[in-house]
Design a protein around this motif. Sequence first.
Motif, PDB file in Angstrom:
ATOM      1  N   UNK A  66     -93.072  66.545  72.958  1.00  0.00           N
ATOM      2  CA  UNK A  66     -94.499  65.485  72.347  1.00  0.00           C
ATOM      3  C   UNK A  66     -94.803  64.260  71.608  1.00  0.00           C
ATOM      4  N   UNK A  67     -94.032  63.893  70.706  1.00  0.00           N
ATOM      5  CA  UNK A  67     -93.807  62.347  70.457  1.00  0.00           C
ATOM      6  C   UNK A  67     -93.506  61.732  71.453  1.00  0.00           C
ATOM      7  N   UNK A  68     -92.730  62.531  72.555  1.00  0.00           N
ATOM      8  CA  UNK A  68     -92.538  61.337  73.657  1.00  0.00           C
ATOM      9  C   UNK A  68     -93.278  61.165  74.628  1.00  0.00           C
ATOM     10  N   UNK A  69     -94.192  62.379  74.983  1.00  0.00           N
ATOM     11  CA  UNK A  69     -95.769  61.991  75.959  1.00  0.00           C
ATOM     12  C   UNK A  69     -96.617  61.182  75.146  1.00  0.00           C
ATOM     13  N   UNK A  70     -97.050  60.690  73.987  1.00  0.00           N
ATOM     14  CA  UNK A  70     -97.605  60.469  73.480  1.00  0.00           C
ATOM     15  C   UNK A  70     -97.231  58.802  73.201  1.00  0.00           C
ATOM     16  N   UNK A  71     -96.286  58.329  73.003  1.00  0.00           N
ATOM     17  CA  UNK A  71     -96.213  57.268  72.438  1.00  0.00           C
ATOM     18  C   UNK A  71     -95.254  56.626  73.427  1.00  0.00           C
ATOM     19  N   UNK A  72     -94.236  56.843  73.924  1.00  0.00           N
ATOM     20  CA  UNK A  72     -93.021  56.616  74.953  1.00  0.00           C
ATOM     21  C   UNK A  72     -93.999  56.765  76.500  1.00  0.00           C
ATOM     22  N   UNK A  73     -95.150  57.573  76.876  1.00  0.00           N
ATOM     23  CA  UNK A  73     -95.656  57.804  77.926  1.00  0.00           C
ATOM     24  C   UNK A  73     -94.365  58.599  78.346  1.00  0.00           C
ATOM     25  N   UNK A  74     -93.345  59.940  78.403  1.00  0.00           N
ATOM     26  CA  UNK A  74     -92.807  60.331  78.996  1.00  0.00           C
ATOM     27  C   UNK A  74     -93.218  61.382  79.424  1.00  0.00           C
ATOM     28  N   UNK A  75     -94.511  61.489  80.446  1.00  0.00           N
ATOM     29  CA  UNK A  75     -94.959  62.942  80.596  1.00  0.00           C
ATOM     30  C   UNK A  75     -93.372  64.338  80.686  1.00  0.00           C
ATOM     31  N   UNK A  76     -93.427  65.751  80.203  1.00  0.00           N
ATOM     32  CA  UNK A  76     -92.992  66.625  80.363  1.00  0.00           C
ATOM     33  C   UNK A  76     -92.731  66.868  82.419  1.00  0.00           C
ATOM     34  N   UNK A  77     -91.369  67.049  82.211  1.00  0.00           N
ATOM     35  CA  UNK A  77     -91.022  67.182  83.720  1.00  0.00           C
ATOM     36  C   UNK A  77     -91.037  68.793  83.454  1.00  0.00           C
ATOM     37  N   UNK A  78     -91.897  69.464  84.967  1.00  0.00           N
ATOM     38  CA  UNK A  78     -91.742  71.075  84.686  1.00  0.00           C
ATOM     39  C   UNK A  78     -90.022  71.187  84.749  1.00  0.00           C
ATOM     40  N   UNK A  79     -89.801  70.660  85.492  1.00  0.00           N
ATOM     41  CA  UNK A  79     -88.291  71.093  86.639  1.00  0.00           C
ATOM     42  C   UNK A  79     -87.358  71.247  84.731  1.00  0.00           C
ATOM     43  N   UNK A  80     -86.976  69.525  84.241  1.00  0.00           N
ATOM     44  CA  UNK A  80     -85.958  70.072  82.807  1.00  0.00           C
ATOM     45  C   UNK A  80     -86.631  70.799  81.978  1.00  0.00           C
ATOM     46  N   UNK A  81     -87.830  70.972  81.837  1.00  0.00           N
ATOM     47  CA  UNK A  81     -88.187  71.314  81.077  1.00  0.00           C
ATOM     48  C   UNK A  81     -87.700  73.259  81.301  1.00  0.00           C
ATOM     49  N   UNK A  82     -87.435  73.467  82.815  1.00  0.00           N
ATOM     50  CA  UNK A  82     -86.628  75.145  83.521  1.00  0.00           C
ATOM     51  C   UNK A  82     -85.293  74.734  83.150  1.00  0.00           C
ATOM     52  N   UNK A  83     -84.777  73.754  82.556  1.00  0.00           N
ATOM     53  CA  UNK A  83     -83.077  73.450  82.398  1.00  0.00           C
ATOM     54  C   UNK A  83     -83.036  73.852  80.679  1.00  0.00           C
ATOM     55  N   UNK A  84     -83.863  73.505  80.256  1.00  0.00           N
ATOM     56  CA  UNK A  84     -84.283  73.624  78.024  1.00  0.00           C
ATOM     57  C   UNK A  84     -84.841  74.710  77.927  1.00  0.00           C
ATOM     58  N   UNK A  85     -85.538  75.130  79.252  1.00  0.00           N
ATOM     59  CA  UNK A  85     -85.178  76.837  78.914  1.00  0.00           C
ATOM     60  C   UNK A  85     -84.307  77.469  78.603  1.00  0.00           C
TER      61      UNK A  85
END
Length: 308
Positions: free
Chosen positions: A259-278
């Motif tokens: 959330x912080x990366x998206x708000x402050x650094x414009x790093x939108x979540x990457x769906x594939x990376x989130x799959x790896x995180x899961x």
Amino acid sequence: MQQSDKAGLVFALAGFVLLSIGDAIVKSIADEWTPTALAAFRYSLGFAALSGLLAYKEGGAPFRTIPRPAIQAMRGLGVGIATLAFFGSVWLMPLADAVAITFTQPMITALLASVFLGERLRASTIIATIVAFIGVLIILRPNFAEIGFAALLPVLCAFGMAVLMTANRAARGAGSSLAAQVYVAGGAAVVLVSAAVLGEASGYAAVDFYWPEWHVMARAACVAVTATCAHWLIFMGTQRAGAATIAPMTYVQILVATTLAWIFFNEAPDAIAMGGAALIIGSGLWLWYLGRRRDAASSTVSRGVSRR
């Protein structure tokens, strides 16, 4: 759920959120100070503050006699490696990706504890480790193509934290919890100041030492304060609810960091990376669940024996 468990979970939640806020502050300092200088400053400041508190509460005895000094040095080395690797990683790659990869630490800890402490390595741990590292490979896919082997820095961070956790097990009962924090902060400060000196001597601009603008140092001081407060809150949570109860709360860091990366650094979540995180998070939660089942079974057996 008992009141003490609820209070413990609240303490732990606050601690893990604070850690993520500190990580975001570290990310904000990228390009304004070098990771070696920031890491050395953060732990030197933390060591000075904690040492003053320890001297006030326990006098000079903990400084004159350090229990198990080799183990304490290993704890400091682990934290030093982890801090430097993590700071470097958030300089180079998305914050959420770096944080997610560091959650391979429980699996690496289990492997190190098996080798160095003789703890049993279960098949479930091996499976969880393989699944977690598949998750790491998924997250590293674009980062490795872009920045090369530097993308492995979060893995090095996880390894450093696993060294700390393994050494913590070996150092159980050696001094108060406050003294233990002082020893690890002091060891880390030695490692990181040495790294900063070597970085300056290398002539490599990315690890030069220099004094930045005051606001950068103020943010670095905030990192030291938030991290110290976070570790205290997590300790209080552990005291009230137990380490096994609060363990899943650590994964709140992923949500907050994303959330912080998206708000402050414009790093939108990457769906594939989130799959790896899961996959990484799922592996950690599976190990936690199996551990809770084993603890419950052992408790049941112990009660049965005591009734006889």
